[in-house]
Enzyme design. Structure first.
Site, short mmCIF file in Angstrom:
data_model
loop_
_atom_site.label_atom_id
_atom_site.label_comp_id
_atom_site.label_asym_id
_atom_site.label_seq_id
_atom_site.Cartn_x
_atom_site.Cartn_y
_atom_site.Cartn_z
N ARG A 72 75.28 -6.48 -50.32
CA ARG A 72 74.87 -7.24 -48.93
C ARG A 72 73.45 -7.28 -48.85
O ARG A 72 72.99 -8.06 -47.91
CB ARG A 72 75.39 -6.14 -47.76
CG ARG A 72 76.98 -6.27 -47.86
CD ARG A 72 77.55 -5.28 -46.88
NE ARG A 72 78.08 -4.28 -47.41
CZ ARG A 72 78.53 -3.17 -46.85
NH1 ARG A 72 78.19 -2.53 -45.74
NH2 ARG A 72 79.13 -2.36 -47.79
N GLU A 109 77.62 7.66 -49.11
CA GLU A 109 78.46 8.15 -48.04
C GLU A 109 79.82 8.58 -48.48
O GLU A 109 80.78 9.51 -48.01
CB GLU A 109 78.39 7.37 -46.87
CG GLU A 109 78.95 8.10 -45.52
CD GLU A 109 79.02 7.08 -44.20
OE1 GLU A 109 78.32 6.00 -44.50
OE2 GLU A 109 79.64 7.08 -43.26
O1 LIG Z 1 72.22 4.78 -47.57
P1 LIG Z 1 73.58 4.76 -48.18
O2 LIG Z 1 74.43 6.21 -48.25
O3 LIG Z 1 73.22 4.85 -50.00
O4 LIG Z 1 74.26 3.68 -48.36
C1 LIG Z 1 73.98 2.41 -47.96
C2 LIG Z 1 74.77 1.27 -49.08
O5 LIG Z 1 76.11 1.42 -48.84
C3 LIG Z 1 76.57 0.23 -48.75
O6 LIG Z 1 76.65 -0.54 -49.78
P2 LIG Z 1 78.21 -0.22 -50.90
O7 LIG Z 1 77.51 0.90 -51.76
O8 LIG Z 1 79.21 0.35 -50.00
O9 LIG Z 1 78.35 -1.31 -51.57
P3 LIG Z 1 78.80 -3.18 -51.32
O10 LIG Z 1 77.70 -3.65 -50.56
O11 LIG Z 1 78.81 -3.49 -52.60
O12 LIG Z 1 79.91 -2.91 -50.48
C4 LIG Z 1 75.19 -0.76 -47.98
O13 LIG Z 1 75.39 -2.24 -48.16
C5 LIG Z 1 74.34 -0.02 -48.75
O14 LIG Z 1 73.87 -0.67 -49.98
N1 LIG Z 2 79.52 3.30 -42.15
C1 LIG Z 2 79.03 2.04 -43.02
N2 LIG Z 2 79.21 0.93 -42.72
C2 LIG Z 2 79.09 0.15 -43.62
N3 LIG Z 2 78.44 0.09 -44.60
C3 LIG Z 2 78.20 1.55 -45.10
N4 LIG Z 2 77.83 2.12 -46.31
C4 LIG Z 2 77.62 3.27 -46.23
N5 LIG Z 2 78.06 3.71 -44.93
C5 LIG Z 2 78.61 2.67 -44.22
#
Ligand SMILES: O=P(O)(O)OC[C@H]1O[C@H](OP(=O)(O)OP(=O)(O)O)[C@H](O)[C@@H]1O
Ligand SMILES: Nc1ncnc2[nH]cnc12
Length: 192
Positions: A72, A109
């Site tokens: 993202r 998370e």
């Molecule tokens: O602060 P944190 O606990 O590290 O979490 C934040 C990250 O989690 C989500 O990505 P995700 O790893 O779900 O990957 P995606 O964007 O590919 O769905 C979000 O877009 C951040 O990159």
């Molecule tokens: N609650 C949340 N919503 C969207 N993206 C996330 N990445 C980690 N935690 C998330």
């Protein structure tokens, strides 16, 4: 949306941004309140507010490198990089980048993951900005900072559209500033 200390108190653009983000309970796992920025992308006015706010903040900070986190951060990083005249570097999930890469593992998370960066993308002492959609635990941003610093860059700040303050992500960022536009309401943060 709570008031966030971002210097934009009372700015109506923040409410428009917050209103455009959908919250999905129990996605991708039970107990997670998923902040879905895909609905923000359907609203060109709110999407532009996000880009405009970040561009105004960073255009005079002598930043030559914007790093976006897969997936993202790839949405918000490139328009900001173009507008401030910086290059864009993708920080990718494992096995996606050709050539020489360095990698960092981190906790999320909802699981563990690893990020990789091309070593030839960064010049030493470059001033860098890290962009993502959301910060929760800060694990992803922390890994991003480590990658950039290992390659010789100076990380000026991390910027996210959404912050989840209950996870205290800013504590993991080695003292680097974290700039966040909106935080969810208490109701949106209730977990089941
Ligand atoms: O602060 P944190 O606990 O590290 O979490 C934040 C990250 O989690 C989500 O990505 P995700 O790893 O779900 O990957 P995606 O964007 O590919 O769905 C979000 O877009 C951040 O990159
Ligand atoms: N609650 C949340 N919503 C969207 N993206 C996330 N990445 C980690 N935690 C998330």
């Amino acid at each position: 949306m709570f008031a966030v200390e971002n210097g934009l108190l009372g700015d109506p653009r923040l409410q428009a941004i917050s209103d455009a983000i959908r919250v999905i309970p129990h996605f991708p796992k039970t107990g997670i309140m998923f902040q879905d920025i895909t609905t923000l992308l359907l609203d060109p006015v709110a999407f532009k507010h996000v880009v405009d706010i970040f561009v105004d903040r960073y255009k005079h900070m002598n930043i030559s490198l914007v790093a976006g986190v897969e997936a993202r951060g790839f949405i918000f990083g490139p328009p900001i990089a173009l507008a401030i005249g910086a290059k864009f570097i993708p920080l990718r999930k494992p096995g996606k980048l050709p050539g020489r890469v360095i990698s960092e593992e981190y906790e999320l998370e909802y699981g563990n993951d690893r990020l990789e960066m091309s070593t030839e993308a960064v010049k030493s002492h470059e001033r860098a900005l890290v962009i993502d959609d959301l910060v929760a635990t800060g694990g992803t941003l922390s890994a991003s900072i480590n990658l950039l610093e290992r390659a010789g860059a100076e990380v000026v700040e991390c910027a996210c559209v959404v912050g989840l303050p209950k996870f205290k992500g800013h504590c993991k960022l080695k003292g680097k500033p974290l700039y966040v536009l909106v935080e969810p309401t208490q109701l949106d943060e209730i977990t089941f």
